[in-house]
Design a protein around this motif. Structure first.
Motif, PDB file in Angstrom:
ATOM      1  N   ILE A   1       0.854  -1.188   0.000  1.00 24.69           N
ATOM      2  CA  ILE A   1       0.000   0.000   0.000  1.00 24.69           C
ATOM      3  C   ILE A   1       0.895   1.246   0.000  1.00 24.69           C
ATOM      4  O   ILE A   1       1.852   1.331   0.770  1.00 24.69           O
ATOM      5  N   LYS A   2       0.569   2.194  -0.868  1.00 25.10           N
ATOM      6  CA  LYS A   2       1.264   3.480  -0.896  1.00 25.10           C
ATOM      7  C   LYS A   2       0.335   4.510  -0.280  1.00 25.10           C
ATOM      8  O   LYS A   2      -0.775   4.729  -0.771  1.00 25.10           O
ATOM      9  N   THR A   3       0.778   5.137   0.797  1.00 22.75           N
ATOM     10  CA  THR A   3       0.004   6.174   1.472  1.00 22.75           C
ATOM     11  C   THR A   3       0.726   7.499   1.290  1.00 22.75           C
ATOM     12  O   THR A   3       1.910   7.611   1.600  1.00 22.75           O
TER      13      THR A   3
ATOM     14  N   THR B   1      -4.092   9.997   1.469  1.00 16.22           N
ATOM     15  CA  THR B   1      -4.659   9.142   0.434  1.00 16.22           C
ATOM     16  C   THR B   1      -3.869   7.836   0.369  1.00 16.22           C
ATOM     17  O   THR B   1      -2.661   7.834   0.616  1.00 16.22           O
ATOM     18  N   SER B   2      -4.564   6.750   0.060  1.00 16.55           N
ATOM     19  CA  SER B   2      -3.910   5.445  -0.056  1.00 16.55           C
ATOM     20  C   SER B   2      -4.300   4.794  -1.369  1.00 16.55           C
ATOM     21  O   SER B   2      -5.410   4.996  -1.868  1.00 16.55           O
ATOM     22  N   GLU B   3      -3.371   4.010  -1.910  1.00 17.32           N
ATOM     23  CA  GLU B   3      -3.620   3.281  -3.145  1.00 17.32           C
ATOM     24  C   GLU B   3      -2.734   2.040  -3.183  1.00 17.32           C
ATOM     25  O   GLU B   3      -1.690   2.010  -2.536  1.00 17.32           O
ATOM     26  N   PRO B   4      -3.139   1.022  -3.929  1.00 16.48           N
ATOM     27  CA  PRO B   4      -2.279  -0.157  -4.071  1.00 16.48           C
ATOM     28  C   PRO B   4      -0.973   0.246  -4.752  1.00 16.48           C
ATOM     29  O   PRO B   4      -0.955   1.154  -5.593  1.00 16.48           O
ATOM     30  N   TYR B   5       0.116  -0.415  -4.380  1.00 15.20           N
ATOM     31  CA  TYR B   5       1.430  -0.104  -4.939  1.00 15.20           C
ATOM     32  C   TYR B   5       2.096  -1.387  -5.394  1.00 15.20           C
ATOM     33  O   TYR B   5       2.136  -2.370  -4.662  1.00 15.20           O
TER      34      TYR B   5
END
Length: 86
Positions: A2-4, A70-74
């Motif tokens: 996870i990339k935050t 904000t978070s997104e899959p990495y």
């Protein structure tokens, strides 16, 4: 992974970045954390999603202000020609 991405107001120099990075490492289990006072952001890579309230409290306690998270899959790209595999 996870990339935050955390938008942080108040960082003015490399030492500010270091303070924020240390606070994040102490508050959350992370694989990598980098801050940029020029961009006003901290980017965190972790195996699991981070608890945003704990992250915000840890950074705000250092005297800086979190304005957004904000978070997104990495997915780490591998190899020199990884940009070709989109």
């Amino acid at each position: 992974m996870i990339k935050t991405t955390v938008q942080v107001d108040g960082m003015m120099c490399g030492m500010c970045e270091s303070h924020v990075n240390d606070a994040v490492r102490k508050a959350c289990q992370v694989d990598k954390v980098t801050s940029s006072h020029g961009k006003g952001e901290t980017v965190i890579l972790s195996q699991q999603p981070l608890e945003e309230a704990a992250l915000k409290a840890a950074i705000n306690a250092t005297g800086y202000e979190v304005t957004s998270i904000t978070s997104e899959p990495y997915e780490k790209k591998k190899g020199i020609f990884s940009f070709l595999h989109k």
